[in-house]
Design an enzyme around this catalytic site. Structure first.
Site, PDB file in Angstrom:
ATOM      1  N   SER A   1       1.165  -0.768   0.110  1.00 11.98           N
ATOM      2  CA  SER A   1      -0.062   0.107   0.108  1.00 11.98           C
ATOM      3  C   SER A   1       0.478   1.109  -0.237  1.00 11.98           C
ATOM      4  O   SER A   1       2.030   1.003   0.848  1.00 11.98           O
ATOM      5  CB  SER A   1      -0.605  -0.224   1.240  1.00 11.98           C
ATOM      6  OG  SER A   1      -0.998   1.333   1.455  1.00 11.98           O
TER       7      SER A   1
ATOM      8  N   TYR B   1      -2.440   0.041  10.281  1.00  9.09           N
ATOM      9  CA  TYR B   1      -2.324  -0.958   8.821  1.00  9.09           C
ATOM     10  C   TYR B   1      -1.665  -0.501   7.988  1.00  9.09           C
ATOM     11  O   TYR B   1      -1.071  -1.833   7.329  1.00  9.09           O
ATOM     12  CB  TYR B   1      -3.664  -0.335   8.013  1.00  9.09           C
ATOM     13  CG  TYR B   1      -3.901  -0.393   6.561  1.00  9.09           C
ATOM     14  CD1 TYR B   1      -4.633  -1.797   5.860  1.00  9.09           C
ATOM     15  CD2 TYR B   1      -3.386   0.483   5.715  1.00  9.09           C
ATOM     16  CE1 TYR B   1      -4.399  -2.388   4.178  1.00  9.09           C
ATOM     17  CE2 TYR B   1      -3.465   0.177   4.056  1.00  9.09           C
ATOM     18  CZ  TYR B   1      -3.847  -1.139   3.833  1.00  9.09           C
ATOM     19  OH  TYR B   1      -3.772  -1.685   2.385  1.00  9.09           O
TER      20      TYR B   1
END
Length: 248
Positions: free
Chosen positions: A142, A155
């Site tokens: 990500s 995350y």
């Protein structure tokens, strides 16, 4: 989609998180380029629906937080296709919470899904690829792994861990002709934000993704993934400006 990758013709792939978003777009793009695709997610119905539209594909439902299911999925895919040339570890979920409010049980779940699941899938395909004389593993990290963002520590740290595992494995497996790459998507127009676990509820009308740059389509990211499979680059960034954002 207009991308053509003749180098992919006749190969086989496993794509996790294939029932929606980036995974679905990637599975479709690979199939359009002659790849036989093993479709993986928890939803048998969604996978069966997608499989009917992708020639040569097959559904292998599995929960990527459950190690026995991951092992069974890879074994089924190998037995069905006869080989595994490509693994795309795409399944994942977001978790937004400040450090003070990060719930450890939720963090463990996110880590199991975003890190342990891909690791186990890698471990299962490595022996298959080694016996074949090579293969490609693409792990979807990500853009948040390249940044320090308040409220996203859990995350982003899971995605940074996946990137670290990917780049170490790349060196470990080079002699076996197994190429490991990591992809850093920017904010993408999928249901990711709506499916993100949040410590502080956000009104539904505020859950649409926003960012300082135009958002990417899932098809755009799928093109980056397919291009990375062909090029074998270590790190694939959705945009060049992302290369300057890494905190390490």
């Amino acid at each position: 989609m207009n991308e053509n990758y003749p180098e992919l013709q006749g190969k086989t792939a496993i794509v996790t998180g294939a029932s929606s978003g980036i995974g679905r777009a990637t599975a479709r793009l690979l199939a359009e380029n002659g790849v036989r695709v093993g479709l993986v997610s928890r939803s048998q119905d969604l996978l069966d629906e997608l499989s009917r539209t992708l020639p040569g594909s097959q559904a292998f439902p599995a929960d990527m937080t459950k190690v026995p299911q991951i092992k069974r999925m890879v074994s089924r895919a190998k037995n069905y296709f006869g080989r595994i040339d490509i693994l795309v570890n795409n399944a994942g979920q977001g978790y937004d919470a400040p450090v003070e409010k990060t719930e450890t049980g939720t963090f463990r779940y996110i880590y199991d899904l975003n890190v342990i699941g891909p690791l186990v899938a890698m471990q299962q395909v490595i022996s298959v690829m080694r016996a074949q004389g090579g293969g490609t593993i693409i792990n979807i990290s990500s853009g948040t792994a390249l940044m320090h963002l308040p409220g996203m520590s859990a995350y982003s740290s899971s995605k940074r861990a996946l990137a670290g595992i990917s780049l170490a494995a790349r060196q470990e497996l080079a002699a076996d002709r197994i190429v490991v790459s990591v992809v850093y998507p920017y904010i993408t127009l999928t249901n990711f934000e709506k499916n993100t676990i949040r410590a502080v509820p956000v009104p539904e009308d505020k859950q649409e993704p926003t960012g300082p740059y135009p958002l990417d389509s899932a098809e755009f990211v799928a093109g980056k993934i397919a291009g990375g499979i062909v090029s074998g680059e270590a790190e694939i960034f959705s945009h060049d400006w992302m290369k300057e954002r890494r905190p390490f």
